[in-house]
Motif scaffolding. Structure first.
Motif, mmCIF file in Angstrom:
data_model
loop_
_atom_site.group_PDB
_atom_site.id
_atom_site.type_symbol
_atom_site.label_atom_id
_atom_site.label_comp_id
_atom_site.label_asym_id
_atom_site.label_seq_id
_atom_site.Cartn_x
_atom_site.Cartn_y
_atom_site.Cartn_z
ATOM 1 N N ARG A 107 13.509 68.217 -82.494
ATOM 2 C CA ARG A 107 12.188 67.890 -83.045
ATOM 3 C C ARG A 107 11.409 69.171 -83.359
ATOM 4 N N ILE A 108 11.531 70.176 -82.493
ATOM 5 C CA ILE A 108 10.878 71.465 -82.752
ATOM 6 C C ILE A 108 11.429 72.086 -84.025
ATOM 7 N N LEU A 109 12.747 72.012 -84.219
ATOM 8 C CA LEU A 109 13.371 72.581 -85.414
ATOM 9 C C LEU A 109 12.900 71.873 -86.676
ATOM 10 N N VAL A 110 12.791 70.546 -86.617
ATOM 11 C CA VAL A 110 12.301 69.782 -87.769
ATOM 12 C C VAL A 110 10.866 70.174 -88.096
ATOM 13 N N ASN A 111 10.030 70.311 -87.064
ATOM 14 C CA ASN A 111 8.633 70.692 -87.286
ATOM 15 C C ASN A 111 8.527 72.073 -87.926
ATOM 16 N N LEU A 112 9.366 73.003 -87.471
ATOM 17 C CA LEU A 112 9.338 74.358 -88.024
ATOM 18 C C LEU A 112 9.845 74.384 -89.466
ATOM 19 N N TRP A 113 10.848 73.562 -89.770
ATOM 20 C CA TRP A 113 11.456 73.575 -91.106
ATOM 21 C C TRP A 113 10.590 72.872 -92.137
ATOM 22 N N THR A 114 10.030 71.707 -91.759
ATOM 23 C CA THR A 114 9.283 70.889 -92.717
ATOM 24 C C THR A 114 7.781 71.156 -92.670
ATOM 25 N N GLN A 115 7.297 71.761 -91.585
ATOM 26 C CA GLN A 115 5.866 71.961 -91.356
ATOM 27 C C GLN A 115 5.118 70.632 -91.217
ATOM 28 N N ASP A 116 5.838 69.547 -91.065
ATOM 29 C CA ASP A 116 5.221 68.247 -90.797
ATOM 30 C C ASP A 116 5.274 68.011 -89.291
ATOM 31 N N ARG A 117 4.157 68.157 -88.620
ATOM 32 C CA ARG A 117 4.125 68.133 -87.163
ATOM 33 C C ARG A 117 3.670 66.787 -86.604
ATOM 34 N N THR A 118 3.562 65.778 -87.452
ATOM 35 C CA THR A 118 3.111 64.474 -86.977
ATOM 36 C C THR A 118 4.241 63.752 -86.239
ATOM 37 N N ILE A 119 3.842 62.945 -85.268
ATOM 38 C CA ILE A 119 4.790 62.121 -84.521
ATOM 39 C C ILE A 119 4.075 60.826 -84.153
ATOM 40 N N SER A 120 4.715 59.697 -84.386
ATOM 41 C CA SER A 120 4.087 58.410 -84.082
ATOM 42 C C SER A 120 3.962 58.233 -82.572
ATOM 43 N N VAL A 121 3.068 57.351 -82.179
ATOM 44 C CA VAL A 121 2.872 57.082 -80.754
ATOM 45 C C VAL A 121 4.164 56.559 -80.131
ATOM 46 N N LEU A 122 4.886 55.688 -80.863
ATOM 47 C CA LEU A 122 6.133 55.132 -80.345
ATOM 48 C C LEU A 122 7.175 56.229 -80.121
ATOM 49 N N ASP A 123 7.298 57.132 -81.097
ATOM 50 C CA ASP A 123 8.237 58.248 -80.941
ATOM 51 C C ASP A 123 7.815 59.154 -79.796
ATOM 52 N N CYS A 124 6.512 59.323 -79.640
ATOM 53 C CA CYS A 124 5.990 60.149 -78.564
ATOM 54 C C CYS A 124 6.317 59.532 -77.201
ATOM 55 N N VAL A 125 6.157 58.217 -77.104
ATOM 56 C CA VAL A 125 6.499 57.509 -75.867
ATOM 57 C C VAL A 125 7.980 57.692 -75.552
ATOM 58 N N ALA A 126 8.832 57.519 -76.573
ATOM 59 C CA ALA A 126 10.279 57.645 -76.373
ATOM 60 C C ALA A 126 10.651 59.060 -75.935
ATOM 61 N N GLN A 127 10.072 60.068 -76.595
ATOM 62 C CA GLN A 127 10.386 61.451 -76.247
ATOM 63 C C GLN A 127 9.961 61.766 -74.814
ATOM 64 N N MET A 128 8.748 61.364 -74.458
ATOM 65 C CA MET A 128 8.273 61.623 -73.101
ATOM 66 C C MET A 128 9.133 60.900 -72.074
ATOM 67 N N CYS A 129 9.480 59.652 -72.368
ATOM 68 C CA CYS A 129 10.266 58.848 -71.436
ATOM 69 C C CYS A 129 11.623 59.504 -71.166
ATOM 70 N N PHE A 130 12.341 59.862 -72.225
ATOM 71 C CA PHE A 130 13.658 60.473 -72.054
ATOM 72 C C PHE A 130 13.552 61.847 -71.394
ATOM 73 N N PHE A 131 12.533 62.611 -71.771
ATOM 74 C CA PHE A 131 12.362 63.947 -71.193
ATOM 75 C C PHE A 131 12.140 63.857 -69.686
ATOM 76 N N LEU A 132 11.270 62.943 -69.252
ATOM 77 C CA LEU A 132 10.975 62.818 -67.832
ATOM 78 C C LEU A 132 12.153 62.240 -67.055
ATOM 79 N N ILE A 133 12.824 61.248 -67.646
ATOM 80 C CA ILE A 133 13.982 60.658 -66.969
ATOM 81 C C ILE A 133 15.089 61.687 -66.788
ATOM 82 N N LEU A 134 15.381 62.437 -67.840
ATOM 83 C CA LEU A 134 16.434 63.451 -67.760
ATOM 84 C C LEU A 134 16.044 64.568 -66.790
#
Length: 283
Positions: free
Chosen positions: A86-113
């Motif tokens: 996700r960091i690489l995509v943000n750096l390449w496209t300069q589009d830094r938006t993320i939906s709330v649902l995607d944000c929930v999923a990212q946080m959930c997987f990050f904390l679980i892992l």
């Protein structure tokens, strides 16, 4: 950057997408950062994949120590894959938006892992402890069935601990700003955006941090017994050789729990972009 919001029943506006601000102030270095993080990700992916392949194909490595190492490598690939792409995509496209649902999923997987890695480090410390302190009974204690149960137990424990944590965060409304001053969706920077009193949520973060301190204490207990056993060996060469088998694990433990303690044990008001961003790359 466009601020997107929607009206809810109590006439309070709430964010429906976030903007990740990580590296947004380094516009002239976007290409360089993309290259550096790409190389880091490739090295992590290839290095851990090789460990998994070698420990799987080489029959001589079909031992508990290497089974847990392969499991840890698999977990590490998943762990960095939650954030780095996700960091690489943000750096390449300069589009830094993320939906709330995607944000929930990212946080959930990050904390679980992250929690799973915490428990797996305890299992690996226990494995080292048995191998060094009770080598004669090691094959009887660390059977393939027990090793599999310990690995699965680490995953189950990680999921159980962090699912409730995420459920505490995302019923909240985020109405002051949609700009997350971080590289990815994590609890401290998101709590800064929440409306109203977040004391109860911050308290839950501290509670989980204290709970995670229990595995750390178990690791310390294991290493106390390991050190005590190693110091009783007759030669310095034997001591160094025995302790070197756990040196990599000990280094990972220090980095993992040290960065986690700094990131999640500070109050919301003391978080800054610079400090948070410096911790995001430490697993």
């Amino acid at each position: 950057m466009k601020y997107e919001e929607m009206e809810v029943e109590d006439n309070m506006s709430t964010v429906i997408q976030f903007v990740l601000l990580g590296f947004s102030d380094l516009l002239n270095l976007q290409g360089l950062l993309f290259g550096v993080f790409s190389i880091i990700y490739i090295i992590i992916f290839i290095g851990n994949s090789l460990i998994i392949i070698i420990t799987t194909l080489d029959a001589a490595l079909h031992k508990p120590m290497y089974f847990f190492l392969a499991t840890f490598s698999s977990l590490e690939i998943c762990y960095v894959s939650v954030t780095l792409p996700r960091i690489l995509v943000n750096l390449w496209t300069q589009d830094r938006t993320i939906s709330v649902l995607d944000c929930v999923a990212q946080m959930c997987f990050f904390l679980i892992l992250g929690a799973t890695e915490c428990f797996l480090l305890v299992v690996m410390a226990y494995d080292c402890c048995v191998a060094i302190c009770d080598p004669l009974h090691y094959p009887l204690i660390m059977t393939p069935k027990v090793c599999l149960q310990l690995a699965v137990g680490s995953w189950v424990s990680g999921i159980a601990v962090q699912i409730g944590q995420v459920r505490q965060i995302f019923p909240m409304h985020f109405c002051h700003s949609n700009e997350i001053n971080h590289f990815f969706c994590d609890i401290p920077p998101i709590l800064k955006l929440a409306c109203g009193d977040t004391f109860a949520r911050e308290l839950s973060v501290y509670a989980v941090a204290l709970f995670v301190a229990i595995p750390f204490m178990l690791i310390l207990a294991s290493y106390s017994k390991i050190i005590s056993t190693v110091l009783r060996l007759p030669t310095a060469r034997g001591q160094a050789k025995t302790f070197s088998t756990c040196s990599f694990h000990l280094l990972v433990v220090v980095l993992f729990f040290g960065s986690a303690a700094i990131a999640y044990s500070r109050p919301k008001s003391s978080h800054s972009a610079g400090t948070d961003c410096s911790l995001c790359s430490t697993p």
